[in-house]
Motif scaffolding. Structure first.
Motif, PDB file in Angstrom:
ATOM      1  N   TYR A  15       1.110  -0.745   0.105  1.00  0.00           N
ATOM      2  CA  TYR A  15       0.374  -0.151   0.247  1.00  0.00           C
ATOM      3  C   TYR A  15       0.852   0.877   0.232  1.00  0.00           C
ATOM      4  CZ  TYR A  15      -4.225   2.809   0.526  1.00  0.00           C
ATOM      5  OH  TYR A  15      -5.231   2.892   0.944  1.00  0.00           O
ATOM      6  N   LYS A  17       1.064   3.767  -0.180  1.00  0.00           N
ATOM      7  CA  LYS A  17       1.183   5.630   1.078  1.00  0.00           C
ATOM      8  C   LYS A  17       1.627   5.445   2.154  1.00  0.00           C
ATOM      9  CE  LYS A  17      -1.818   9.083   0.919  1.00  0.00           C
ATOM     10  NZ  LYS A  17      -4.007   9.334   1.624  1.00  0.00           N
ATOM     11  N   MET A  58      -7.430  10.744  -4.390  1.00  0.00           N
ATOM     12  CA  MET A  58      -7.722  10.493  -3.581  1.00  0.00           C
ATOM     13  C   MET A  58      -9.148  10.040  -2.797  1.00  0.00           C
ATOM     14  SD  MET A  58      -4.590   9.053  -3.340  1.00  0.00           S
ATOM     15  CE  MET A  58      -3.135   9.251  -5.050  1.00  0.00           C
ATOM     16  N   HIS A  61      -8.240   6.922  -1.692  1.00  0.00           N
ATOM     17  CA  HIS A  61      -7.116   6.302  -1.377  1.00  0.00           C
ATOM     18  C   HIS A  61      -6.417   5.716  -3.310  1.00  0.00           C
ATOM     19  CE1 HIS A  61      -6.543   7.420   2.654  1.00  0.00           C
ATOM     20  NE2 HIS A  61      -8.539   6.967   3.010  1.00  0.00           N
ATOM     21  N   GLN A 385     -10.057   8.012   8.622  1.00  0.00           N
ATOM     22  CA  GLN A 385      -9.728   9.238   7.265  1.00  0.00           C
ATOM     23  C   GLN A 385     -10.373   8.907   6.201  1.00  0.00           C
ATOM     24  OE1 GLN A 385      -6.647  10.598   5.710  1.00  0.00           O
ATOM     25  NE2 GLN A 385      -5.581  11.066   8.203  1.00  0.00           N
ATOM     26  N   ASP A 386     -10.597   7.370   5.859  1.00  0.00           N
ATOM     27  CA  ASP A 386     -11.584   7.157   5.076  1.00  0.00           C
ATOM     28  C   ASP A 386     -13.253   7.402   4.910  1.00  0.00           C
ATOM     29  OD1 ASP A 386     -12.343   5.434   2.839  1.00  0.00           O
ATOM     30  OD2 ASP A 386     -12.014   3.385   3.363  1.00  0.00           O
ATOM     31  N   GLU A 416      -8.957   0.864   7.421  1.00  0.00           N
ATOM     32  CA  GLU A 416      -8.109   1.173   8.161  1.00  0.00           C
ATOM     33  C   GLU A 416      -7.403   0.630   8.706  1.00  0.00           C
ATOM     34  OE1 GLU A 416      -9.233   5.422   7.568  1.00  0.00           O
ATOM     35  OE2 GLU A 416     -10.586   5.611   8.292  1.00  0.00           O
ATOM     36  N   ARG A 419      -3.673   0.056   6.752  1.00  0.00           N
ATOM     37  CA  ARG A 419      -3.501   1.229   6.172  1.00  0.00           C
ATOM     38  C   ARG A 419      -2.842   2.070   7.210  1.00  0.00           C
ATOM     39  NH1 ARG A 419      -8.091   2.980   2.343  1.00  0.00           N
ATOM     40  NH2 ARG A 419      -8.967   0.952   1.620  1.00  0.00           N
ATOM     41  N   TRP A 438       0.629  10.808   7.000  1.00  0.00           N
ATOM     42  CA  TRP A 438      -0.482  11.266   6.994  1.00  0.00           C
ATOM     43  C   TRP A 438      -1.675  10.280   7.504  1.00  0.00           C
ATOM     44  CZ3 TRP A 438      -4.047   7.653   4.776  1.00  0.00           C
ATOM     45  CH2 TRP A 438      -3.602   6.501   4.737  1.00  0.00           C
TER      46      TRP A 438
END
Ligand code: GLC
Ligand code: CA
Length: 559
Positions: A15, A17, A58, A61, A385-386, A416, A419, A438
Motif C-alpha cells: 500500500y 501511501k 485520492m 486512496h 480518514q476513509d 483502515e 493502512r 499522513w
C-alpha cells in the motif's frame, strides 16, 4: 496443469501511501519501495503488487483514477517506476500494478466531458440514466452505502456509482471505451509491468432489466448484487480483455471477485484458460472472532472457516489456481480478525499466518503481516480518514447505535487498520518517515517493528521467512504448487489438517487453532519435521501432542 511462471509466486502487497516515505512529506512513495527491495528479497517474495499509484484526487486512496497514463506526483514519477521495475528485476522480483477499470474518478477528463455533454460521445463512457418521478433510476444501494446513483446538476440525469459518488462506473458495453482501456493496459505492460491485480472485476457487467425492488433497509434502497455482480455475459468482457492485453504479454493477473462467484463459473475465471491467473476471493473475509456471530468462540469459527477453505479447494480440484491470502488493504489485521485478544502472542500469530499458506494456490502477504502488525483502535471517529468509514458510522447512528457503540463497531471492522504506516524501526514515526505521516503510526511500533525481528531467529518475521523458504524450496515447491490436497482430521474441532501429495512425496500439515493442547493419532509414518512454530515436538510413535496454537509441517510416508 501447464506450468506458468506465476504459479511459483510468493506475492507481497504494498500500500504505497503507507510503506516508506523518502522525501519527508509524510506519504509513502515509489522510491520508498525501491529502498526496501533488499528486505523484500530477504523475506523471499518474488512478486510485488502495488496498490494504485495513478494520478488521483485520492477520495478512495487512489481507487479513483483521474489519469490512467500518469503516476500521481505524491508517489513520484514514471522514471521512479521504471527504476523500481529494473531494481526489482535484479532482486528476482516482478512488479504488478492495480488495474481499476470498473470506474474512474469524477475528475477524469472523460467524466468531466460526460458531465458537460451527457448525450455526447463521453456520456457513453459512463452509465447515465434518466431519473424516475423525480428520483433515482432505481433503488440500488451503493456498495459503500447510500444510493448508487448521483444526480447530474440541473438535469434529470443520474450517473451510476457502485462505490463512492466520486467513482462513476464505466460503461463496458461501449466498444470505444473498451479499446481505450486495452490501449492503456498494453502501455503499462510495454513499460515492463508484469501483470495486474484487477479491482472490483465482478462488477463490469450490469443487468439493467432490473427496476425497483422492495427495499431491504430503512434507507429505502436495496442491495442489488445479483444485478451487478458476475452477471451473465461478464465473461465476454473478461475474455476480450485477456485476449487483447494480458495474454499477449504472458502477464500475471489476479481478479478481485466477491464471494458470490458461483462454483460452476469458477473455472472460467481461473481454470487453465481462465480470464485470470488467479483470484482474490472473500471466503475468509467474513470471519471476525468478535462479531455477534462468533462471540469469541474460536473453535466454532475455525471449524466454519476450514469448511469454507476445503470446499473452495474441492471445487477447484487442482484445475486452476486459487490465491492464499489473509490480509489486504481492505481488512483489519488477520490476527485480530481470528484470535481473541487475550490469546494474541507469537504462537497464535504464527499459527494464523499458516492457516492457508500451504494449501494449493499461490500466496500473497500484505505489508506488515510478517511482523504481526496490529489494528490501531481510535478514540474518536475523527481520527479516521476513509469516506466509507464515515458513511458506515453514520449508518450505525441512524440504526440506533450510540456514538460509543458505533465507534466500537468501526474499531472492530474498519479496513483502515491495514493502512497505518509500516513499522520499520523503533525510531520516531517507526522509521516510516522523517515527518508526521499522513495517517498515525500505531503506538505499538516500539515493540512491533521490522528491525527488531529481522535478525531474531525466534521472531514472527523469521517464522514467515521459513514458511516462504519451505514453499519455495526445490524439493517441495512442486508439491506445494501442483500437489493434491487431501483433508484430514476434518471432524476434529479446531484442527486444520491436510496432506499434500505429489508423485512419491507426501507432506502432512497439522494446525492446532486452539489455545489448549490436543492429541492426534497419526496414520502415517513421519520422516521428518519440515516446520514448526515450537522448538519442542511431542511425537511418540503415532501419538502427536500438539501444543497450544502449534503448526507442524511433516514429511510423511505416502501410505
Ligand atoms: C476494491 C478495492 C477497495 C476500493 C474498491 C473501489 O474493493 O480493494 O479498496 O475501495 O475496490 O475501487
Ligand atoms: Ca513521500
Amino acid at each position: 496443469m501447464v506450468k506458468k511462471w506465476w504459479h511459483n509466486t510468493i506475492g507481497y502487497q504494498i500500500y504505497p501511501k503507507s510503506f516508506q516515505d523518502t522525501n519527508g512529506d509524510g506519504i509513502g512513495d515509489l522510491k520508498g519501495v525501491t529502498a526496501h527491495l533488499d528486505d523484500l528479497a530477504d523475506l523471499g517474495i518474488n512478486v510485488i503488487w502495488l496498490c494504485p499509484i495513478n494520478k488521483s484526487p485520492m477520495k478512495d486512496h487512489g481507487y479513483d483514477i483521474s489519469d490512467y497514463e500518469e503516476i500521481d506526483p505524491m508517489f513520484g514519477c514514471k522514471d521512479d517506476l521504471v527504476e523500481l521495475i529494473q531494481e526489482a528485476d535484479k532482486h528476482g522480483i516482478k512488479i504488478l500494478m492495480d488495474l481499476v477499470v470498473n470506474h474512474t474518478s469524477v475528475e477524469h477528463p472523460w467524466f468531466q466531458k460526460a458531465l458537460a455533454e451527457p448525450n455526447g460521445k463521453y456520456g457513453k463512457y459512463y452509465i447515465i440514466k434518466e431519473g424516475k418521478d423525480g428520483r433515482e433510476p432505481n433503488n440500488w444501494r451503493s456498495i459503500f452505502g447510500g444510493s448508487a446513483w448521483e444526480q447530474i446538476e440541473n438535469t434529470n440525469l443520474y450517473y451510476l456509482h457502485l462505490f463512492t459518488k466520486w467513482q462513476p462506473d464505466l460503461n463496458w458495453e461501449n466498444p470505444i471505451l473498451r479499446e481505450k482501456i486495452y490501449e492503456m493496459v498494453n502501455g503499462w505492460l510495454d513499460l515492463g509491468i508484469k501483470g495486474f491485480r484487477i479491482d472490483a472485476i465482478s462488477h463490469l457487467k450490469k443487468d439493467f432489466t432490473y427496476q425497483d425492488l422492495p427495499s431491504d433497509g430503512i434507507d429505502g434502497y436495496v442491495d442489488g448484487f445479483p444485478y451487478f455482480s458476475n452477471v451473465n455475459g461478464i465473461g465476454d468482457f473478461l475474455a476480450e480483455l485477456r485476449e487483447r492485453t494480458f495474454a499477449r504479454y504472458d502477464a500475471m493477473t489476479i481478479g478481485e471477485v466477491d464471494e458470490g462467484l458461483p462454483p460452476d463459473i469458477l473455472l472460467d475465471f481461473i481454470g487453465e484458460n481462465g480470464y485470470f491467473s488467479t483470484i482474490f476471493d472473500f471466503c475468509h473475509a467474513k470471519f471476525l472472532i468478535n462479531s455477534a456471530q462468533w462471540k469469541g468462540s474460536l473453535t466454532e469459527m475455525i471449524d466454519a472457516l476450514k469448511k469454507c477453505l476445503f470446499a473452495k479447494q474441492n471445487t477447484i480440484n487442482g484445475k486452476g489456481m486459487l490465491c492464499n491470502y489473509l490480509e489486504n488493504h481492505d481488512l483489519p489485521r488477520i490476527v485480530e480478525r481470528f484470535i481473541p485478544e487475550e490469546e494474541i502472542d507469537f504462537y497464535s500469530k504464527s499459527m494464523t499466518g499458516s492457516i492457508n499458506f500451504f494449501m494449493p494456490g499461490i500466496v500473497f502477504l500484505y505489508q506488515g503481516q510478517a511482523i504481526g502488525m496490529m489494528n490501531y483502535k481510535k478514540e474518536s471517529i475523527t481520527a479516521f480518514q476513509d469516506p466509507t468509514t464515515f458513511t458506515q458510522y453514520a449508518e450505525y447512528l441512524k440504526n440506533g447505535m450510540t456514538e460509543a457503540e458505533a465507534l466500537a463497531q468501526i474499531n472492530l471492522e474498519t479496513r483502515e487498520h491495514a493502512r497505518t504506516p509500516m513499522q520499520w524501526t523503533s525510531e520516531p514515526y517507526a522509521g516510516f518517515s522523517k515527518s508526521k505521516p499522513w495517517f498515525a503510526v500505531n503506538p505499538n511500533y516500539k515493540q512491533i517493528n521490522y528491525e527488531s525481528q529481522k535478525n531474531d531467529p525466534d521472531s514472527l518475521y523469521s517464522f514467515y521467512k521459513k514458511m516462504v523458504a519451505l514453499r519455495k524450496s526445490e524439493t517441495y515447491q512442486d508439491l506445494f504448487i501442483y500437489g493434491d490436497i487431501v483433508p484430514m482430521y476434518e471432524t476434529e474441532s479446531g484442527i486444520i489438517g491436510y496432506e499434500r501429495r505429489l508423485n512419491n512425496k507426501s507432506v502432512l500439515i497439522v494446525i492446532n487453532a486452539k489455545p489448549n493442547e490436543t492429541v492426534l493419532l497419526l496414520s502415517r509414518k513421519i520422516k521428518g519435521v519440515l516446520l514448526s512454530n515450537y522448538k519442542k515436538i511431542m511425537l511418540q510413535d503415532d501419538v502427536l501432542r500438539l501444543q497450544r496454537f502449534q503448526i507442524l509441517v511433516l514429511d510423511s510416508d505416502k501410505n
